[in-house]
Design a protein around this motif. Sequence first.
Motif, PDB file in Angstrom:
ATOM      1  N   THR A  76       9.855  61.516  47.932  1.00 10.23           N
ATOM      2  CA  THR A  76      11.079  61.738  47.180  1.00 10.23           C
ATOM      3  C   THR A  76      12.293  61.021  47.772  1.00 10.23           C
ATOM      4  O   THR A  76      13.415  61.258  47.341  1.00 10.23           O
ATOM      5  CB  THR A  76      11.384  63.239  47.071  1.00 10.23           C
ATOM      6  N   ALA A  77      12.070  60.134  48.733  1.00 11.33           N
ATOM      7  CA  ALA A  77      13.184  59.400  49.336  1.00 11.33           C
ATOM      8  C   ALA A  77      13.729  58.365  48.355  1.00 11.33           C
ATOM      9  O   ALA A  77      12.969  57.691  47.670  1.00 11.33           O
ATOM     10  CB  ALA A  77      12.717  58.697  50.613  1.00 11.33           C
ATOM     11  N   PRO A  78      15.054  58.243  48.270  1.00 11.64           N
ATOM     12  CA  PRO A  78      15.628  57.208  47.412  1.00 11.64           C
ATOM     13  C   PRO A  78      15.219  55.816  47.895  1.00 11.64           C
ATOM     14  O   PRO A  78      15.035  55.592  49.086  1.00 11.64           O
ATOM     15  CB  PRO A  78      17.140  57.397  47.570  1.00 11.64           C
ATOM     16  N   LYS A  87       6.313  48.802  45.404  1.00 13.48           N
ATOM     17  CA  LYS A  87       5.244  49.775  45.609  1.00 13.48           C
ATOM     18  C   LYS A  87       5.098  50.711  44.408  1.00 13.48           C
ATOM     19  O   LYS A  87       4.004  51.166  44.099  1.00 13.48           O
ATOM     20  CB  LYS A  87       5.535  50.603  46.873  1.00 13.48           C
ATOM     21  N   ASN A  88       6.182  50.983  43.730  1.00 11.12           N
ATOM     22  CA  ASN A  88       6.181  51.982  42.669  1.00 11.12           C
ATOM     23  C   ASN A  88       6.115  51.410  41.262  1.00 11.12           C
ATOM     24  O   ASN A  88       6.387  52.126  40.291  1.00 11.12           O
ATOM     25  CB  ASN A  88       7.392  52.897  42.834  1.00 11.12           C
ATOM     26  N   ASN A  91       4.843  53.514  38.167  1.00 10.74           N
ATOM     27  CA  ASN A  91       5.120  54.934  38.384  1.00 10.74           C
ATOM     28  C   ASN A  91       6.353  55.388  37.604  1.00 10.74           C
ATOM     29  O   ASN A  91       7.235  54.586  37.291  1.00 10.74           O
ATOM     30  CB  ASN A  91       5.345  55.224  39.872  1.00 10.74           C
ATOM     31  N   ASP A  92       6.420  56.688  37.336  1.00  9.27           N
ATOM     32  CA  ASP A  92       7.605  57.271  36.718  1.00  9.27           C
ATOM     33  C   ASP A  92       8.725  57.325  37.749  1.00  9.27           C
ATOM     34  O   ASP A  92       8.506  57.752  38.889  1.00  9.27           O
ATOM     35  CB  ASP A  92       7.315  58.683  36.207  1.00  9.27           C
ATOM     36  N   VAL A  93       9.915  56.895  37.317  1.00  9.18           N
ATOM     37  CA  VAL A  93      11.059  56.801  38.220  1.00  9.18           C
ATOM     38  C   VAL A  93      12.292  57.370  37.529  1.00  9.18           C
ATOM     39  O   VAL A  93      12.461  57.199  36.315  1.00  9.18           O
ATOM     40  CB  VAL A  93      11.308  55.318  38.609  1.00  9.18           C
ATOM     41  N   SER A 152      21.143  55.872  42.769  1.00  9.16           N
ATOM     42  CA  SER A 152      19.896  56.282  43.412  1.00  9.16           C
ATOM     43  C   SER A 152      18.711  56.050  42.466  1.00  9.16           C
ATOM     44  O   SER A 152      18.859  56.143  41.249  1.00  9.16           O
ATOM     45  CB  SER A 152      19.934  57.749  43.846  1.00  9.16           C
ATOM     46  N   ALA A 153      17.589  55.743  43.064  1.00 10.98           N
ATOM     47  CA  ALA A 153      16.327  55.589  42.326  1.00 10.98           C
ATOM     48  C   ALA A 153      15.255  56.296  43.145  1.00 10.98           C
ATOM     49  O   ALA A 153      15.116  56.044  44.339  1.00 10.98           O
ATOM     50  CB  ALA A 153      15.977  54.120  42.143  1.00 10.98           C
ATOM     51  N   VAL A 154      14.534  57.210  42.503  1.00  7.00           N
ATOM     52  CA  VAL A 154      13.491  57.979  43.192  1.00  7.00           C
ATOM     53  C   VAL A 154      12.259  58.096  42.296  1.00  7.00           C
ATOM     54  O   VAL A 154      12.362  58.053  41.065  1.00  7.00           O
ATOM     55  CB  VAL A 154      13.958  59.387  43.604  1.00  7.00           C
ATOM     56  N   THR A 155      11.117  58.257  42.927  1.00 11.00           N
ATOM     57  CA  THR A 155       9.872  58.462  42.201  1.00 11.00           C
ATOM     58  C   THR A 155       9.831  59.873  41.636  1.00 11.00           C
ATOM     59  O   THR A 155      10.141  60.832  42.322  1.00 11.00           O
ATOM     60  CB  THR A 155       8.670  58.254  43.141  1.00 11.00           C
TER      61      THR A 155
END
Length: 160
Positions: A76-78, A87-88, A91-93, A152-155
């Motif tokens: 959950t790190a930004p 890497k993501n 994935n949903d972001v 911010s952008a997080v998974t």
Amino acid sequence: MIDKSLIFDTVSRAIANTDAFIVDVKVSPDNRIEVLIDSQTGVDIDTCVAITRAIEADFDRDTEDYDLEVGSAGLTAPYTVKQQYEKNIGNDVTVITRDGRKLRGVLTEVGEGEWPDFKFVLTVTEKMKVEGKKRPELVERPIELTPAMVKSAVTDIDFK
């Protein structure tokens, strides 16, 4: 106080032949060192131990005492480096933009360039009025952003 760039160099050498990358290196005025890493395949304890040993080999605690913590950036790190975006892909972001919008979608593309000059594409699904239809329909829409536009952008983690 221990020089942050020297720690960064030591960690870079320790992970040189791996897929790991540095997310952040922090050194506080009281010599508390925190190293956050990540990799395309995940971070295991052996990688953290290798980095810890490399730092302890380069920095003598008898000369200058310090506390050391080496770990993974976490799910959950930004995102703070380009490799986290790469890497993501797929994935949903969730992205919070600097103008206050909250966007949820799939990270579909990361462009060329270095931080913060690269572009990435977030494909969001929205209800939109479609010509010739009475009711709004769900439509996928790609949104091109840069890290400079993002607060911010997080998974997104879904436990379904």
